[in-house]
Scaffold this active site. Structure first.
Site, PDB file in Angstrom:
ATOM      1  N   THR A 161      36.375  46.024  43.946  1.00 56.34           N
ATOM      2  CA  THR A 161      37.297  46.894  43.235  1.00 56.34           C
ATOM      3  C   THR A 161      38.604  46.132  43.088  1.00 56.34           C
ATOM      4  OG1 THR A 161      37.880  47.851  45.364  1.00 56.34           O
ATOM      5  CG2 THR A 161      36.345  49.105  43.993  1.00 56.34           C
ATOM      6  N   LYS A 162      39.425  46.551  42.136  1.00 55.16           N
ATOM      7  CA  LYS A 162      40.653  45.791  41.862  1.00 55.16           C
ATOM      8  C   LYS A 162      41.609  45.815  43.057  1.00 55.16           C
ATOM      9  CE  LYS A 162      43.425  43.343  39.302  1.00 55.16           C
ATOM     10  NZ  LYS A 162      43.078  41.936  39.063  1.00 55.16           N
TER      11      LYS A 162
END
Lengths: 348, 348
Positions: B342-343
């Site tokens: 995930t970012k």
């Protein structure tokens, strides 16, 4: 074969170091208190660099001293050394002959830093360059892969920190260290080629990862290095936290991961990661003294139940040493003289 | 696809950062001079941790300031933070939302340290916690793999060091940085799926290593992370010196090694290593501006000829970004959203 003897010798080596050099450790601790360093800088390479990683957490947590790992190339190749005047600079080297480590110590001493060498040879250049020397007394290490000198380096660091903090609980725990390591070895008491060869399962393992956190971040690196040196398998080591930042992407069904997850402060984070790795189908080998960590483990490697977390790296690595040695034997490798390596690596 | 746009955008991002934030960098440099830190401590994770590795060499060599990498778990899990009162503490985080990085900064500020945040979001908790903030102004980064924020982080560090050292030659070189990166990109100007797809050769590569030294030690780690994140291939990164201490044992015929070997102080050591790797039959991919390094290279990735060594990490990594992206496309992966990532990764 020397390697199995040197692995088995570790409790004796640790006992000798504790008995004979505690006074030296106390003397160095007094010098550190007088100097009042703003931070510690440790210069080391290879296995010794993993000892430095342990020191980073132990000095940080117990003595509240921040630890930087040195950048030897700034002292050698670039000849632009950072200013270490307000630091305690520790050089760690089994042979005491790493030229770049010696250069860091020489520069630091000239700049006015307090310097300490930790080596297995009191006559070595590094032992001579540093203002203080803590000898490992591990005896000759004839196998190229370092084992007893690594655990002795960790114990030397634990002795320095214990002397610096001057705490009865730490001292009492440290005195039990040789027993803890002996107990860990009993799991592997049979000769390496006898008994159920569970490591045969990993005969064709072609990649792996090792994960630890906090005190055992060092253990993840050192077990990784042993497997790499002895078995010629490319593997990676991570802190549990860094692993979630990207590298976890490589985990696929069957990917072998060695996780060091002893009871203590890092346990909840590591239990959570173990669950995630299990969900991804990873093959888990777990080193711990907490039964819950073995829930999804293909293989459990046990640590003494009452061992305090800060000492566990000195026992946990023993499981990795034995695993790496046995896997190398299963693969038919020459364990005492791995290809492409020499005992003393001189880097500049 | 955002990734190719974000890679291509880098010269513009760097130009904007240099134009708009040089005054901020000078202001922070003045605060650092006033504070006179004994050392620097940098807290970062993942890609940002590789920016910290660059800072370690750049602050060390140019400003003579030793740099420690923080041990966030001592602040969070162990709650036994080391004493950072005499340090400049820098938190680097693309999102500015790493909880553990924020905790290190909060502890450090309370202890009396000088604190600086480097983030891509001026409203983020880390930007708010630190006494000073250097914004990256990179614009939204929509691909999960960080590219433009990484080169902007390196440039921000270069800006701080240049302001601290206050040297005309460094300043003039830094002003040429966007041009150097643009020139590096021209090698890859064709769309990623057009032109001779030399990366197809690596379609079934299942392990690799990246090696750098000094300033480009960081580049070895960051290129490694990009390949791992985007292509799901386990690889390792090393300093040229550490590599000789053990890991070189894994090199066998055909093993792919990416070596960053620009002209400069580290060149002789890296040329020697390239020769050794060639003798072992390794497959070499070389990033350099020195033709001699390409002698045994299967693939040469060129850097601008006149680029000073200390800036090369900001261009060298671009070759690795493009390689990782193209290889991911060849393998049929979703490049903007790699599996399992995930970012923003929140670690404690």
């Amino acid at each position: 074969m020397y390697l199995d003897q040197e692995i088995a010798e570790q409790p004796v080596v640790l006992q000798r170091l504790l008995s004979e050099e505690s006074a030296t450790a106390r003397q160095i601790a007094a010098a550190i208190r007088d100097f009042d360093p703003a931070f510690i800088c440790i210069a080391a390479r290879g296995t010794s660099d993993n000892a430095a990683r342990y020191a980073q957490y132990l000095f940080g947590a117990q003595a509240r001293l921040p630890v930087a790992l040195a950048t030897p190339s700034l002292h050698t190749l670039y000849q632009m050394p950072p200013n270490l005047a307000r630091a305690l600079v520790i050089g760690i080297s089994q042979s005491g002959r790493g030229e770049d480590i010696g250069q860091v110590l020489a520069d630091a001493r000239e700049q006015g830093a307090l310097t300490v060498g930790i080596t297995n040879d009191a006559q070595s250049p590094i032992a001579q360059t540093a203002a203080y020397h803590l000898p490992l007394l591990a005896g000759p290490e004839l196998s190229v892969a370092a084992t007893k000198t690594y655990t002795a380096q960790l114990a030397a660091i634990a002795m320095l920190v214990t002397a610096l903090v001057d705490d009865d609980e730490l001292r009492a725990a440290l005195a039990r260290l040789p027993g803890y390591v002996a107990q860990t070895l009993t799991e592997h008491i049979a000769s390496p080629l006898a008994g159920p060869l569970w490591v045969e399962r990993y005969r064709y393992m072609d990649a792996f990862a090792t994960i630890g956190r906090g005190y055992n971040y060092a253990t993840a690196f050192e077990i990784n290095l042993k497997i790499k040196e002895l078995c010629y398998i490319a593997g990676e080591s991570y802190s549990e936290a860094d692993f979630r930042h990207g590298p976890i992407a490589v985990i696929d069904r069957g990917f072998p991961v060695i996780v060091i997850a002893p009871a203590g402060k890092t346990l909840p984070a590591l239990l959570d990661l173990l669950g995630q790795l299990h969900d991804k189908g990873a093959e888990l080998l777990v080193i711990s003294n907490e039964e819950a960590t073995f829930a999804h483990a293909q293989h459990a490697m046990r640590l003494p139940a009452d061992m305090p977390e800060w000492l566990t790296p000195i026992a946990a690595v023993v499981h990795g040493q034995v695993f790496a040695m046995r896997l190398a034997l299963v693969k038919g490798h020459e364990v005492d003289r791995p290809r492409g390596l020499t005992k003393v690596t001189v880097t500049r």
